[in-house]
Write a protein that holds these residues in place. Structure first.
Motif, PDB file in Angstrom:
ATOM      1  N   HIS A  14       0.839  -1.207   0.000  1.00  0.00           N
ATOM      2  CA  HIS A  14       0.000   0.000   0.000  1.00  0.00           C
ATOM      3  C   HIS A  14       0.873   1.256   0.000  1.00  0.00           C
ATOM      4  O   HIS A  14       0.545   2.237  -0.673  1.00  0.00           O
ATOM      5  CB  HIS A  14      -0.951   0.000   1.200  1.00  0.00           C
ATOM      6  CG  HIS A  14      -2.156  -0.856   1.005  1.00  0.00           C
ATOM      7  ND1 HIS A  14      -3.160  -0.558   0.114  1.00  0.00           N
ATOM      8  CD2 HIS A  14      -2.519  -2.015   1.594  1.00  0.00           C
ATOM      9  CE1 HIS A  14      -4.089  -1.484   0.148  1.00  0.00           C
ATOM     10  NE2 HIS A  14      -3.719  -2.394   1.040  1.00  0.00           N
ATOM     11  N   LEU A  34      -4.009  -9.793  -1.587  1.00  0.00           N
ATOM     12  CA  LEU A  34      -5.395  -9.633  -1.127  1.00  0.00           C
ATOM     13  C   LEU A  34      -6.206 -10.897  -1.397  1.00  0.00           C
ATOM     14  O   LEU A  34      -6.990 -11.329  -0.548  1.00  0.00           O
ATOM     15  CB  LEU A  34      -6.042  -8.426  -1.817  1.00  0.00           C
ATOM     16  CG  LEU A  34      -5.516  -7.062  -1.369  1.00  0.00           C
ATOM     17  CD1 LEU A  34      -5.968  -5.976  -2.332  1.00  0.00           C
ATOM     18  CD2 LEU A  34      -5.955  -6.756   0.049  1.00  0.00           C
ATOM     19  N   ALA A  39      -9.622 -11.463   0.572  1.00  0.00           N
ATOM     20  CA  ALA A  39     -10.261 -10.176   0.305  1.00  0.00           C
ATOM     21  C   ALA A  39     -10.493 -10.038  -1.196  1.00  0.00           C
ATOM     22  O   ALA A  39      -9.898  -9.191  -1.866  1.00  0.00           O
ATOM     23  CB  ALA A  39      -9.396  -9.040   0.842  1.00  0.00           C
ATOM     24  N   ASP A  41     -13.017  -8.985  -3.009  1.00  0.00           N
ATOM     25  CA  ASP A  41     -13.587  -7.729  -3.516  1.00  0.00           C
ATOM     26  C   ASP A  41     -12.484  -6.690  -3.719  1.00  0.00           C
ATOM     27  O   ASP A  41     -12.448  -6.013  -4.741  1.00  0.00           O
ATOM     28  CB  ASP A  41     -14.644  -7.181  -2.572  1.00  0.00           C
ATOM     29  CG  ASP A  41     -15.913  -8.007  -2.556  1.00  0.00           C
ATOM     30  OD1 ASP A  41     -16.120  -8.807  -3.485  1.00  0.00           O
ATOM     31  OD2 ASP A  41     -16.699  -7.863  -1.599  1.00  0.00           O
ATOM     32  N   ASP A  42     -11.595  -6.580  -2.737  1.00  0.00           N
ATOM     33  CA  ASP A  42     -10.481  -5.632  -2.848  1.00  0.00           C
ATOM     34  C   ASP A  42      -9.519  -6.057  -3.949  1.00  0.00           C
ATOM     35  O   ASP A  42      -9.012  -5.216  -4.692  1.00  0.00           O
ATOM     36  CB  ASP A  42      -9.736  -5.516  -1.518  1.00  0.00           C
ATOM     37  CG  ASP A  42     -10.587  -4.892  -0.426  1.00  0.00           C
ATOM     38  OD1 ASP A  42     -11.499  -4.108  -0.751  1.00  0.00           O
ATOM     39  OD2 ASP A  42     -10.336  -5.184   0.758  1.00  0.00           O
ATOM     40  N   LEU A  45     -10.891  -5.163  -7.366  1.00  0.00           N
ATOM     41  CA  LEU A  45     -10.697  -3.741  -7.682  1.00  0.00           C
ATOM     42  C   LEU A  45      -9.285  -3.477  -8.186  1.00  0.00           C
ATOM     43  O   LEU A  45      -9.089  -2.696  -9.121  1.00  0.00           O
ATOM     44  CB  LEU A  45     -11.000  -2.877  -6.462  1.00  0.00           C
ATOM     45  CG  LEU A  45     -12.465  -2.832  -6.040  1.00  0.00           C
ATOM     46  CD1 LEU A  45     -12.615  -2.061  -4.738  1.00  0.00           C
ATOM     47  CD2 LEU A  45     -13.317  -2.224  -7.128  1.00  0.00           C
ATOM     48  N   GLN A  46      -8.293  -4.125  -7.568  1.00  0.00           N
ATOM     49  CA  GLN A  46      -6.911  -3.954  -8.011  1.00  0.00           C
ATOM     50  C   GLN A  46      -6.714  -4.513  -9.412  1.00  0.00           C
ATOM     51  O   GLN A  46      -6.091  -3.879 -10.268  1.00  0.00           O
ATOM     52  CB  GLN A  46      -5.937  -4.629  -7.031  1.00  0.00           C
ATOM     53  CG  GLN A  46      -5.911  -4.008  -5.654  1.00  0.00           C
ATOM     54  CD  GLN A  46      -5.557  -2.537  -5.682  1.00  0.00           C
ATOM     55  OE1 GLN A  46      -4.692  -2.083  -6.438  1.00  0.00           O
ATOM     56  NE2 GLN A  46      -6.233  -1.759  -4.853  1.00  0.00           N
ATOM     57  N   CYS A  67     -11.436 -14.014  -8.939  1.00  0.00           N
ATOM     58  CA  CYS A  67     -12.227 -13.254  -7.962  1.00  0.00           C
ATOM     59  C   CYS A  67     -13.722 -13.405  -8.220  1.00  0.00           C
ATOM     60  O   CYS A  67     -14.507 -13.539  -7.288  1.00  0.00           O
ATOM     61  CB  CYS A  67     -11.834 -11.780  -7.992  1.00  0.00           C
ATOM     62  SG  CYS A  67     -10.192 -11.458  -7.321  1.00  0.00           S
TER      63      CYS A  67
END
Length: 84
Positions: A14, A34, A39, A41-42, A45-46, A67
Motif C-alpha cells: 500500500h 489480497l 479479500a 472484492d479488494d 478492484l486492483q 475473484c
C-alpha cells in the motif's frame, strides 16, 4: 505466511502504491496478496485498475476470473478499459 508477514507485506505494498499508483507490478502483487487473504472484492478492484492501464494484461484477466468465481455476485461488474 503468517498473519504478521501478510500484514507487513500488505502495508508495504500500500505504501508503494501511494508513491506510484501506476506501478502495475506492485499492483499485481497487492492483488495477489489480497486474494490470498480472502479479500476478493479488494483484489478484484486492483485487477480492474490494472486492466484500466493495460487491457491486454493476461495476469489481471486471470485474477478477475478467480475473484468472480469466488464471489459470483460480482459477475455483473464490468471492467472499464479506458485509461484514467
Amino acid at each position: 505466511m503468517t498473519y504478521d508477514d501478510y500484514s507487513t507485506r500488505l502495508r508495504r505494498l500500500h505504501e508503494s502504491m501511494a508513491l506510484c499508483p501506476t506501478d502495475l507490478a506492485v499492483r499485481c502483487e497487492l492483488a495477489e496478496c489480497l486474494e490470498a487473504e480472502g479479500a476478493t472484492d479488494d483484489a478484484l478492484l486492483q485487477w480492474q485498475q490494472i486492466l484500466a492501464y493495460d487491457p491486454n494484461n493476461l495476469k489481471a484477466w486471470e485474477g478477475v476470473a478467480r475473484c468472480r468465481q469466488c464471489a459470483p455476485d460480482t459477475a455483473s461488474l464490468r471492467v472499464d478499459h479506458r485509461r484514467r
